[in-house]
Design an enzyme around this catalytic site. Structure first.
Site, PDB file in Angstrom:
ATOM      1  N   GLU A  72       0.846  -1.199   0.000  1.00  7.33           N
ATOM      2  CA  GLU A  72       0.000   0.000   0.000  1.00  7.33           C
ATOM      3  C   GLU A  72       0.878   1.246   0.000  1.00  7.33           C
ATOM      4  OE1 GLU A  72      -3.401   2.077   2.899  1.00  7.33           O
ATOM      5  OE2 GLU A  72      -2.080   0.508   3.679  1.00  7.33           O
ATOM      6  N   LYS A  86      -9.748   2.531  -2.481  1.00 11.34           N
ATOM      7  CA  LYS A  86     -10.154   1.986  -1.184  1.00 11.34           C
ATOM      8  C   LYS A  86     -11.506   2.547  -0.763  1.00 11.34           C
ATOM      9  CE  LYS A  86      -8.395   1.377   3.551  1.00 11.34           C
ATOM     10  NZ  LYS A  86      -7.306   1.695   4.488  1.00 11.34           N
ATOM     11  N   CYS A 133      -5.413  -2.786   2.921  1.00  9.95           N
ATOM     12  CA  CYS A 133      -5.152  -2.700   4.364  1.00  9.95           C
ATOM     13  C   CYS A 133      -6.365  -3.091   5.198  1.00  9.95           C
ATOM     14  CB  CYS A 133      -4.650  -1.292   4.703  1.00  9.95           C
ATOM     15  SG  CYS A 133      -3.834  -1.176   6.325  1.00  9.95           S
TER      16      CYS A 133
END
Length: 493
Positions: A255, A319, A372
Protein backbone atom coordinates in the site's frame (compact mmCIF):
# COMPACT_ATOMS: atom_id res chain seq x y z
CA UNK A 1 -12.08 -8.94 44.10
CA UNK A 2 -15.37 -7.34 43.10
CA UNK A 3 -17.48 -8.78 40.30
CA UNK A 4 -16.62 -5.82 38.04
CA UNK A 5 -12.91 -6.22 38.72
CA UNK A 6 -13.17 -9.92 37.91
CA UNK A 7 -15.01 -9.09 34.69
CA UNK A 8 -12.25 -6.66 33.70
CA UNK A 9 -9.56 -9.25 34.48
CA UNK A 10 -11.44 -11.88 32.46
CA UNK A 11 -11.58 -9.45 29.54
CA UNK A 12 -7.82 -8.91 29.71
CA UNK A 13 -7.27 -12.68 29.74
CA UNK A 14 -9.62 -13.14 26.78
CA UNK A 15 -7.42 -10.84 24.67
CA UNK A 16 -4.49 -13.25 25.09
CA UNK A 17 -6.24 -15.51 22.59
CA UNK A 18 -5.58 -13.01 19.81
CA UNK A 19 -2.26 -12.76 18.01
CA UNK A 20 0.58 -12.41 18.80
CA UNK A 21 0.02 -14.80 21.74
CA UNK A 22 -2.68 -17.07 20.31
CA UNK A 23 -3.60 -18.53 23.71
CA UNK A 24 -7.13 -19.33 22.58
CA UNK A 25 -7.92 -21.78 25.44
CA UNK A 26 -7.60 -18.81 27.82
CA UNK A 27 -10.18 -16.95 25.74
CA UNK A 28 -12.60 -19.83 26.26
CA UNK A 29 -11.88 -19.86 29.99
CA UNK A 30 -12.49 -16.11 30.13
CA UNK A 31 -15.92 -16.59 28.57
CA UNK A 32 -16.70 -19.23 31.18
CA UNK A 33 -15.97 -16.60 33.83
CA UNK A 34 -18.11 -14.02 32.03
CA UNK A 35 -21.05 -16.44 31.88
CA UNK A 36 -20.63 -17.22 35.59
CA UNK A 37 -20.71 -13.51 36.36
CA UNK A 38 -23.80 -12.89 34.22
CA UNK A 39 -25.57 -15.84 35.83
CA UNK A 40 -25.01 -14.32 39.27
CA UNK A 41 -25.86 -10.75 38.34
CA UNK A 42 -28.70 -9.56 40.61
CA UNK A 43 -30.17 -7.19 38.01
CA UNK A 44 -30.07 -6.25 34.33
CA UNK A 45 -27.99 -3.20 35.18
CA UNK A 46 -25.43 -5.39 36.95
CA UNK A 47 -25.26 -7.79 33.98
CA UNK A 48 -24.72 -4.88 31.59
CA UNK A 49 -21.92 -3.53 33.81
CA UNK A 50 -20.18 -6.90 33.97
CA UNK A 51 -20.35 -7.32 30.22
CA UNK A 52 -19.06 -3.78 29.74
CA UNK A 53 -16.03 -4.28 32.00
CA UNK A 54 -15.26 -7.57 30.25
CA UNK A 55 -15.33 -5.83 26.87
CA UNK A 56 -13.28 -2.90 28.16
CA UNK A 57 -10.54 -5.25 29.36
CA UNK A 58 -10.52 -7.18 26.09
CA UNK A 59 -10.33 -4.09 23.88
CA UNK A 60 -7.88 -2.04 25.94
CA UNK A 61 -5.32 -4.85 25.76
CA UNK A 62 -6.08 -6.21 22.30
CA UNK A 63 -6.02 -2.76 20.67
CA UNK A 64 -2.86 -1.48 22.38
CA UNK A 65 -1.19 -1.17 18.96
CA UNK A 66 -3.33 1.92 18.28
CA UNK A 67 -1.19 3.78 20.82
CA UNK A 68 1.84 3.15 18.61
CA UNK A 69 0.04 4.74 15.65
CA UNK A 70 -0.21 8.00 17.56
CA UNK A 71 3.55 8.21 17.97
CA UNK A 72 3.64 9.23 14.28
CA UNK A 73 1.34 12.20 14.94
CA UNK A 74 3.93 14.94 15.35
CA UNK A 75 1.51 17.60 16.54
CA UNK A 76 0.38 15.69 19.63
CA UNK A 77 2.20 14.01 22.56
CA UNK A 78 2.77 10.26 22.38
CA UNK A 79 0.73 9.59 25.54
CA UNK A 80 -2.36 10.70 23.64
CA UNK A 81 -2.24 7.31 21.91
CA UNK A 82 -3.16 5.56 25.14
CA UNK A 83 -5.96 8.05 25.69
CA UNK A 84 -7.25 7.09 22.24
CA UNK A 85 -7.06 3.37 23.10
CA UNK A 86 -8.99 3.92 26.32
CA UNK A 87 -11.63 6.15 24.72
CA UNK A 88 -12.17 3.71 21.85
CA UNK A 89 -12.39 0.80 24.30
CA UNK A 90 -14.94 2.70 26.41
CA UNK A 91 -17.16 2.86 23.33
CA UNK A 92 -16.54 -0.64 21.95
CA UNK A 93 -17.30 -2.23 25.34
CA UNK A 94 -20.94 -1.20 24.80
CA UNK A 95 -21.37 -4.16 22.45
CA UNK A 96 -20.28 -6.94 24.87
CA UNK A 97 -22.39 -5.15 27.49
CA UNK A 98 -25.44 -5.40 25.23
CA UNK A 99 -24.77 -9.11 24.65
CA UNK A 100 -24.48 -9.72 28.40
CA UNK A 101 -27.70 -7.83 29.05
CA UNK A 102 -29.60 -9.85 26.45
CA UNK A 103 -28.25 -13.08 27.90
CA UNK A 104 -29.33 -12.10 31.43
CA UNK A 105 -32.76 -10.92 30.28
CA UNK A 106 -33.63 -13.99 28.20
CA UNK A 107 -31.43 -16.73 29.59
CA UNK A 108 -31.27 -16.29 33.34
CA UNK A 109 -32.60 -19.10 35.46
CA UNK A 110 -31.30 -21.83 33.15
CA UNK A 111 -27.56 -22.25 32.59
CA UNK A 112 -27.78 -23.87 29.17
CA UNK A 113 -30.23 -21.23 27.92
CA UNK A 114 -27.91 -18.52 29.24
CA UNK A 115 -25.01 -19.92 27.22
CA UNK A 116 -27.10 -20.24 24.07
CA UNK A 117 -28.53 -16.72 24.31
CA UNK A 118 -25.12 -15.14 24.96
CA UNK A 119 -23.69 -16.94 21.91
CA UNK A 120 -26.58 -15.68 19.75
CA UNK A 121 -26.30 -12.17 21.15
CA UNK A 122 -22.56 -12.12 20.52
CA UNK A 123 -23.19 -12.73 16.81
CA UNK A 124 -25.58 -9.80 16.59
CA UNK A 125 -23.49 -7.37 18.64
CA UNK A 126 -20.25 -8.17 16.83
CA UNK A 127 -22.01 -7.56 13.53
CA UNK A 128 -23.29 -4.25 14.87
CA UNK A 129 -19.79 -3.30 16.03
CA UNK A 130 -18.57 -3.92 12.47
CA UNK A 131 -21.39 -1.84 11.00
CA UNK A 132 -22.49 1.21 12.99
CA UNK A 133 -20.60 4.52 12.62
CA UNK A 134 -18.66 3.03 9.64
CA UNK A 135 -17.81 0.00 11.81
CA UNK A 136 -14.74 -1.25 13.63
CA UNK A 137 -14.52 -4.99 13.04
CA UNK A 138 -11.02 -5.56 14.44
CA UNK A 139 -10.50 -8.72 16.52
CA UNK A 140 -13.84 -10.50 16.44
CA UNK A 141 -13.62 -13.27 19.02
CA UNK A 142 -13.83 -15.92 16.29
CA UNK A 143 -10.40 -14.94 14.96
CA UNK A 144 -8.85 -16.33 18.15
CA UNK A 145 -9.94 -19.81 16.97
CA UNK A 146 -7.92 -19.67 13.73
CA UNK A 147 -4.98 -21.65 15.23
CA UNK A 148 -7.35 -24.18 16.84
CA UNK A 149 -8.65 -25.87 13.69
CA UNK A 150 -12.23 -24.83 14.44
CA UNK A 151 -11.87 -22.06 11.87
CA UNK A 152 -12.86 -24.73 9.34
CA UNK A 153 -16.43 -23.88 10.38
CA UNK A 154 -16.12 -20.33 8.99
CA UNK A 155 -17.28 -21.25 5.44
CA UNK A 156 -20.52 -22.54 7.02
CA UNK A 157 -21.28 -19.97 9.72
CA UNK A 158 -18.96 -17.03 9.03
CA UNK A 159 -16.69 -15.15 11.39
CA UNK A 160 -19.48 -14.00 13.70
CA UNK A 161 -20.78 -17.56 13.91
CA UNK A 162 -17.26 -18.64 14.83
CA UNK A 163 -17.35 -16.10 17.65
CA UNK A 164 -20.51 -17.81 18.90
CA UNK A 165 -18.61 -21.12 18.88
CA UNK A 166 -16.04 -19.55 21.23
CA UNK A 167 -18.87 -18.50 23.57
CA UNK A 168 -20.42 -21.99 23.42
CA UNK A 169 -17.09 -23.61 24.26
CA UNK A 170 -16.66 -21.24 27.18
CA UNK A 171 -20.17 -22.19 28.26
CA UNK A 172 -19.26 -25.89 28.04
CA UNK A 173 -16.34 -25.23 30.42
CA UNK A 174 -18.75 -23.52 32.83
CA UNK A 175 -21.20 -26.40 32.66
CA UNK A 176 -18.39 -28.88 33.32
CA UNK A 177 -17.27 -26.90 36.35
CA UNK A 178 -20.83 -26.98 37.67
CA UNK A 179 -21.14 -30.72 37.02
CA UNK A 180 -23.70 -30.44 34.25
CA UNK A 181 -21.72 -33.16 32.50
CA UNK A 182 -24.25 -34.38 29.98
CA UNK A 183 -24.96 -30.99 28.41
CA UNK A 184 -21.31 -29.93 28.55
CA UNK A 185 -20.05 -33.14 26.99
CA UNK A 186 -22.68 -32.96 24.24
CA UNK A 187 -21.70 -29.36 23.46
CA UNK A 188 -18.00 -30.19 23.26
CA UNK A 189 -18.54 -33.32 21.16
CA UNK A 190 -20.84 -31.57 18.68
CA UNK A 191 -18.54 -28.56 18.20
CA UNK A 192 -15.32 -30.55 17.90
CA UNK A 193 -16.95 -33.07 15.57
CA UNK A 194 -18.38 -30.29 13.42
CA UNK A 195 -15.00 -28.56 13.25
CA UNK A 196 -13.26 -31.79 12.31
CA UNK A 197 -15.87 -32.59 9.68
CA UNK A 198 -15.59 -29.09 8.22
CA UNK A 199 -11.84 -29.53 7.72
CA UNK A 200 -12.34 -33.06 6.38
CA UNK A 201 -14.79 -31.98 3.68
CA UNK A 202 -12.93 -28.77 2.80
CA UNK A 203 -11.67 -29.19 -0.76
CA UNK A 204 -7.96 -28.78 -1.40
CA UNK A 205 -7.14 -25.89 -3.72
CA UNK A 206 -6.53 -27.22 -7.20
CA UNK A 207 -3.61 -26.20 -9.37
CA UNK A 208 -1.29 -23.26 -9.17
CA UNK A 209 -1.44 -19.94 -10.93
CA UNK A 210 1.12 -17.51 -12.22
CA UNK A 211 4.49 -16.71 -10.70
CA UNK A 212 4.30 -13.89 -8.17
CA UNK A 213 6.90 -11.83 -6.34
CA UNK A 214 5.83 -10.11 -3.12
CA UNK A 215 8.09 -7.21 -2.14
CA UNK A 216 8.61 -6.14 1.50
CA UNK A 217 11.13 -3.26 1.59
CA UNK A 218 11.14 -2.69 5.38
CA UNK A 219 10.45 1.03 5.05
CA UNK A 220 9.36 2.38 8.43
CA UNK A 221 6.54 4.87 8.87
CA UNK A 222 9.01 7.48 10.06
CA UNK A 223 10.76 7.37 6.66
CA UNK A 224 7.87 6.57 4.35
CA UNK A 225 6.84 10.14 3.59
CA UNK A 226 10.16 11.87 4.30
CA UNK A 227 11.41 13.57 1.08
CA UNK A 228 15.01 12.90 2.16
CA UNK A 229 14.33 9.14 2.04
CA UNK A 230 12.42 9.15 -1.24
CA UNK A 231 15.27 7.82 -3.37
CA UNK A 232 16.36 5.31 -0.74
CA UNK A 233 12.81 3.98 -0.52
CA UNK A 234 12.65 3.57 -4.30
CA UNK A 235 16.04 1.90 -4.32
CA UNK A 236 14.86 -0.71 -1.81
CA UNK A 237 11.70 -1.45 -3.74
CA UNK A 238 13.57 -1.63 -7.04
CA UNK A 239 16.29 -3.89 -5.65
CA UNK A 240 13.82 -6.36 -4.20
CA UNK A 241 11.77 -6.43 -7.40
CA UNK A 242 14.62 -8.33 -9.05
CA UNK A 243 15.89 -8.37 -12.59
CA UNK A 244 13.45 -8.54 -15.50
CA UNK A 245 13.13 -11.93 -17.11
CA UNK A 246 11.21 -13.57 -19.91
CA UNK A 247 9.09 -15.53 -17.43
CA UNK A 248 5.85 -13.64 -16.69
CA UNK A 249 5.67 -12.42 -13.11
CA UNK A 250 3.04 -10.56 -11.14
CA UNK A 251 4.99 -8.09 -9.00
CA UNK A 252 3.19 -7.02 -5.80
CA UNK A 253 4.23 -3.86 -3.96
CA UNK A 254 2.63 -2.62 -0.69
CA UNK A 255 0.00 0.00 0.00
CA UNK A 256 1.17 3.55 -0.82
CA UNK A 257 4.40 2.13 -2.21
CA UNK A 258 5.03 5.23 -4.33
CA UNK A 259 4.48 8.90 -3.41
CA UNK A 260 4.11 9.73 -7.12
CA UNK A 261 0.73 10.45 -8.67
CA UNK A 262 0.86 7.75 -11.29
CA UNK A 263 -2.19 8.87 -13.28
CA UNK A 264 -0.57 12.26 -13.84
CA UNK A 265 3.15 11.50 -13.95
CA UNK A 266 4.09 9.37 -16.91
CA UNK A 267 7.78 9.83 -16.10
CA UNK A 268 7.24 8.18 -12.71
CA UNK A 269 5.32 5.34 -14.38
CA UNK A 270 8.15 4.78 -16.87
CA UNK A 271 10.73 4.63 -14.11
CA UNK A 272 8.82 1.95 -12.23
CA UNK A 273 7.86 0.09 -15.42
CA UNK A 274 11.56 -0.18 -16.34
CA UNK A 275 11.85 -2.74 -13.53
CA UNK A 276 9.43 -5.08 -15.31
CA UNK A 277 10.13 -7.82 -17.82
CA UNK A 278 8.26 -7.82 -21.15
CA UNK A 279 5.49 -10.07 -19.82
CA UNK A 280 5.33 -8.82 -16.23
CA UNK A 281 2.58 -6.86 -14.53
CA UNK A 282 2.80 -4.88 -11.31
CA UNK A 283 0.20 -4.07 -8.65
CA UNK A 284 1.27 -1.20 -6.40
CA UNK A 285 -0.29 1.25 -4.02
CA UNK A 286 -0.38 4.98 -4.63
CA UNK A 287 -2.58 8.06 -4.51
CA UNK A 288 -5.11 9.36 -7.01
CA UNK A 289 -5.94 13.07 -6.78
CA UNK A 290 -9.41 14.58 -7.16
CA UNK A 291 -9.63 18.06 -8.68
CA UNK A 292 -12.30 20.71 -8.29
CA UNK A 293 -13.76 22.93 -11.02
CA UNK A 294 -10.96 25.43 -10.52
CA UNK A 295 -8.31 22.77 -11.20
CA UNK A 296 -7.12 22.60 -7.59
CA UNK A 297 -6.88 19.27 -5.77
CA UNK A 298 -9.71 18.87 -3.26
CA UNK A 299 -9.34 15.24 -2.13
CA UNK A 300 -7.57 11.99 -2.91
CA UNK A 301 -8.15 8.26 -3.19
CA UNK A 302 -6.01 5.61 -1.54
CA UNK A 303 -5.55 3.54 -4.69
CA UNK A 304 -4.10 0.38 -6.12
CA UNK A 305 -2.74 0.58 -9.67
CA UNK A 306 -2.02 -2.12 -12.23
CA UNK A 307 1.05 -1.11 -14.28
CA UNK A 308 2.34 -2.87 -17.40
CA UNK A 309 5.90 -2.84 -18.85
CA UNK A 310 4.96 -0.07 -21.30
CA UNK A 311 4.08 2.24 -18.41
CA UNK A 312 0.36 1.97 -19.10
CA UNK A 313 -2.14 1.75 -16.26
CA UNK A 314 -4.27 -1.36 -16.78
CA UNK A 315 -6.68 -0.77 -13.92
CA UNK A 316 -7.24 1.03 -10.63
CA UNK A 317 -9.02 0.25 -7.38
CA UNK A 318 -9.92 2.94 -4.84
CA UNK A 319 -10.15 1.99 -1.18
CA UNK A 320 -13.75 2.05 0.02
CA UNK A 321 -13.57 1.45 3.78
CA UNK A 322 -11.45 4.27 5.14
CA UNK A 323 -9.91 4.62 8.59
CA UNK A 324 -11.25 7.60 10.60
CA UNK A 325 -8.39 9.86 11.74
CA UNK A 326 -5.97 7.78 9.63
CA UNK A 327 -7.31 8.64 6.17
CA UNK A 328 -9.84 11.34 6.84
CA UNK A 329 -10.50 13.69 9.72
CA UNK A 330 -14.07 13.99 11.00
CA UNK A 331 -14.95 17.56 12.03
CA UNK A 332 -11.74 18.77 10.40
CA UNK A 333 -12.09 22.51 11.24
CA UNK A 334 -12.57 21.80 14.95
CA UNK A 335 -9.95 19.10 15.35
CA UNK A 336 -7.36 20.88 13.21
CA UNK A 337 -7.77 23.96 15.41
CA UNK A 338 -6.66 21.97 18.48
CA UNK A 339 -3.69 20.46 16.65
CA UNK A 340 -5.12 17.05 15.80
CA UNK A 341 -4.46 16.28 12.15
CA UNK A 342 -4.72 12.99 10.33
CA UNK A 343 -2.24 10.34 11.48
CA UNK A 344 -1.20 9.90 7.84
CA UNK A 345 0.53 13.03 6.50
CA UNK A 346 -1.14 15.37 4.07
CA UNK A 347 -3.70 18.17 4.04
CA UNK A 348 -6.25 16.35 1.88
CA UNK A 349 -8.76 13.84 3.14
CA UNK A 350 -9.28 10.60 1.26
CA UNK A 351 -12.61 9.85 -0.37
CA UNK A 352 -14.21 6.42 -0.41
CA UNK A 353 -14.21 4.22 -3.48
CA UNK A 354 -17.26 2.26 -4.69
CA UNK A 355 -16.59 -0.99 -2.79
CA UNK A 356 -15.28 -4.47 -3.65
CA UNK A 357 -14.17 -4.76 -7.27
CA UNK A 358 -12.38 -7.34 -9.37
CA UNK A 359 -9.52 -6.28 -11.63
CA UNK A 360 -8.86 -8.32 -14.76
CA UNK A 361 -5.11 -8.89 -15.08
CA UNK A 362 -4.31 -10.29 -18.56
CA UNK A 363 -2.19 -13.39 -18.16
CA UNK A 364 -2.63 -13.47 -14.38
CA UNK A 365 -6.34 -14.01 -13.80
CA UNK A 366 -8.70 -11.82 -11.79
CA UNK A 367 -7.74 -10.07 -8.57
CA UNK A 368 -10.05 -8.87 -5.82
CA UNK A 369 -8.40 -5.92 -4.09
CA UNK A 370 -8.72 -5.05 -0.41
CA UNK A 371 -6.42 -2.29 0.79
CA UNK A 372 -5.15 -2.70 4.36
CA UNK A 373 -7.98 -2.30 6.92
CA UNK A 374 -10.67 -3.37 4.43
CA UNK A 375 -9.73 -7.05 4.76
CA UNK A 376 -11.15 -7.22 8.30
CA UNK A 377 -14.79 -6.77 7.26
CA UNK A 378 -16.34 -10.21 6.99
CA UNK A 379 -18.74 -10.52 4.06
CA UNK A 380 -17.55 -7.31 2.37
CA UNK A 381 -14.31 -8.26 0.63
CA UNK A 382 -15.40 -9.78 -2.69
CA UNK A 383 -17.56 -8.65 -5.60
CA UNK A 384 -19.97 -11.59 -5.62
CA UNK A 385 -21.08 -10.76 -9.17
CA UNK A 386 -17.50 -11.05 -10.46
CA UNK A 387 -15.71 -13.55 -8.22
CA UNK A 388 -11.92 -13.15 -8.40
CA UNK A 389 -9.27 -15.86 -8.48
CA UNK A 390 -7.47 -14.40 -5.46
CA UNK A 391 -7.52 -11.45 -3.08
CA UNK A 392 -4.60 -9.03 -2.97
CA UNK A 393 -4.30 -7.16 0.32
CA UNK A 394 -1.65 -4.43 0.03
CA UNK A 395 -1.23 -2.92 3.45
CA UNK A 396 0.82 -0.51 5.50
CA UNK A 397 1.16 -2.01 8.97
CA UNK A 398 4.32 -0.02 9.73
CA UNK A 399 2.51 2.09 12.33
CA UNK A 400 0.66 -0.82 13.99
CA UNK A 401 3.31 -1.68 16.57
CA UNK A 402 4.19 -5.29 17.38
CA UNK A 403 0.63 -6.54 17.98
CA UNK A 404 -1.22 -5.04 15.02
CA UNK A 405 0.50 -6.86 12.11
CA UNK A 406 0.01 -10.45 13.41
CA UNK A 407 -3.61 -9.62 14.28
CA UNK A 408 -4.11 -8.23 10.77
CA UNK A 409 -2.62 -11.40 9.28
CA UNK A 410 -4.93 -13.63 11.35
CA UNK A 411 -7.97 -11.76 10.06
CA UNK A 412 -6.74 -12.09 6.47
CA UNK A 413 -6.46 -15.85 7.01
CA UNK A 414 -10.07 -15.93 8.16
CA UNK A 415 -11.18 -14.12 4.98
CA UNK A 416 -9.40 -16.75 2.90
CA UNK A 417 -11.21 -19.55 4.75
CA UNK A 418 -14.61 -17.87 4.53
CA UNK A 419 -14.41 -17.04 0.84
CA UNK A 420 -12.41 -20.06 -0.37
CA UNK A 421 -9.89 -17.74 -2.02
CA UNK A 422 -6.14 -17.36 -1.59
CA UNK A 423 -4.99 -14.08 -0.07
CA UNK A 424 -1.67 -12.40 -0.82
CA UNK A 425 -0.44 -9.63 1.48
CA UNK A 426 2.32 -7.13 0.67
CA UNK A 427 3.35 -4.74 3.44
CA UNK A 428 6.32 -2.37 3.83
CA UNK A 429 7.52 -3.79 7.17
CA UNK A 430 5.64 -7.10 7.52
CA UNK A 431 3.94 -9.40 7.85
CA UNK A 432 3.74 -10.13 4.10
CA UNK A 433 2.36 -13.55 3.26
CA UNK A 434 0.89 -15.95 0.73
CA UNK A 435 -2.18 -17.67 2.22
CA UNK A 436 -4.00 -20.53 0.53
CA UNK A 437 -7.78 -20.86 0.20
CA UNK A 438 -7.94 -22.89 3.44
CA UNK A 439 -6.19 -20.19 5.44
CA UNK A 440 -2.79 -21.89 5.62
CA UNK A 441 0.27 -19.63 5.46
CA UNK A 442 2.43 -20.99 2.64
CA UNK A 443 5.08 -18.27 2.66
CA UNK A 444 5.69 -15.24 4.85
CA UNK A 445 8.26 -12.58 5.72
CA UNK A 446 8.76 -11.69 9.39
CA UNK A 447 8.03 -8.32 10.90
CA UNK A 448 10.81 -5.77 10.52
CA UNK A 449 12.77 -7.45 7.73
CA UNK A 450 13.39 -6.68 4.07
CA UNK A 451 12.89 -9.40 1.51
CA UNK A 452 10.80 -10.84 -1.27
CA UNK A 453 8.62 -13.92 -1.68
CA UNK A 454 8.81 -15.85 -4.94
CA UNK A 455 5.91 -18.25 -5.24
CA UNK A 456 3.13 -19.54 -7.42
CA UNK A 457 -0.31 -18.12 -6.85
CA UNK A 458 -2.33 -20.75 -4.95
CA UNK A 459 -5.54 -22.02 -6.49
CA UNK A 460 -9.03 -21.14 -5.29
CA UNK A 461 -11.75 -23.60 -4.28
CA UNK A 462 -15.38 -23.61 -5.37
CA UNK A 463 -17.41 -20.77 -3.83
CA UNK A 464 -18.11 -21.63 -0.20
CA UNK A 465 -21.55 -21.41 1.35
CA UNK A 466 -20.44 -18.18 3.00
CA UNK A 467 -19.26 -16.81 -0.36
CA UNK A 468 -22.80 -17.42 -1.65
CA UNK A 469 -24.89 -16.30 1.33
CA UNK A 470 -22.60 -14.05 3.36
CA UNK A 471 -23.66 -12.89 6.80
CA UNK A 472 -27.12 -14.39 6.44
CA UNK A 473 -25.42 -17.57 7.73
CA UNK A 474 -24.33 -16.31 11.17
CA UNK A 475 -27.74 -14.69 11.64
CA UNK A 476 -29.42 -18.01 10.81
CA UNK A 477 -27.10 -19.64 13.35
CA UNK A 478 -28.14 -17.02 15.92
CA UNK A 479 -31.81 -17.83 15.32
CA UNK A 480 -31.06 -21.54 15.76
CA UNK A 481 -29.34 -20.85 19.08
CA UNK A 482 -32.29 -18.78 20.29
CA UNK A 483 -34.69 -21.55 19.26
CA UNK A 484 -32.60 -24.07 21.22
CA UNK A 485 -32.63 -21.76 24.25
CA UNK A 486 -36.42 -21.55 24.11
CA UNK A 487 -36.67 -25.32 23.74
CA UNK A 488 -34.45 -26.11 26.74
CA UNK A 489 -36.32 -23.63 28.93
CA UNK A 490 -39.66 -25.15 28.00
CA UNK A 491 -38.34 -28.63 28.66
CA UNK A 492 -37.10 -27.51 32.07
CA UNK A 493 -40.58 -26.26 32.94
Amino acid sequence: MTSLGLAFLAGLVSASGFAPFGLWPLTLAAFAVLLWLIERAPSLRSALARGWWFGFGQFVLGLNWIATAFTYQAAMPAWLGWVAVILLSLYLAVFPAAAAGLAWRWGRGHRTALVLVLAAAWIVTEWLRATVFTGFAWNPVGVALVPSGLAGLAPWIGTYGLSAIAVLLGGALLLLSQRTFRTAAATLIVIVAAGGLAWAVAPDPQGQGAAIRVVQPNIGQQNKWDPDFREENYRRLAGLTGRPSATPRLILWPEAATPDFLSLQRGARRRIASLLGPNDLMLLGGVELVFGPDGRSIAAYNSLFALDPRANLRGRYDKAHLVPYGEYLPMRPVLSAIGLSRLAPGDLDFWSGPGPQTLALPGFGRAGIQICYEIIFSGHVVDSADRPDFIFNPSNDAWFGAWGPPQHLAQARLRAIEEGLPVVRATPTGISAVIDANGRILHSLPLGTAGAIDARLPGAVSPTLFARLGNALPFAFALLLVALAIAVRRKAR
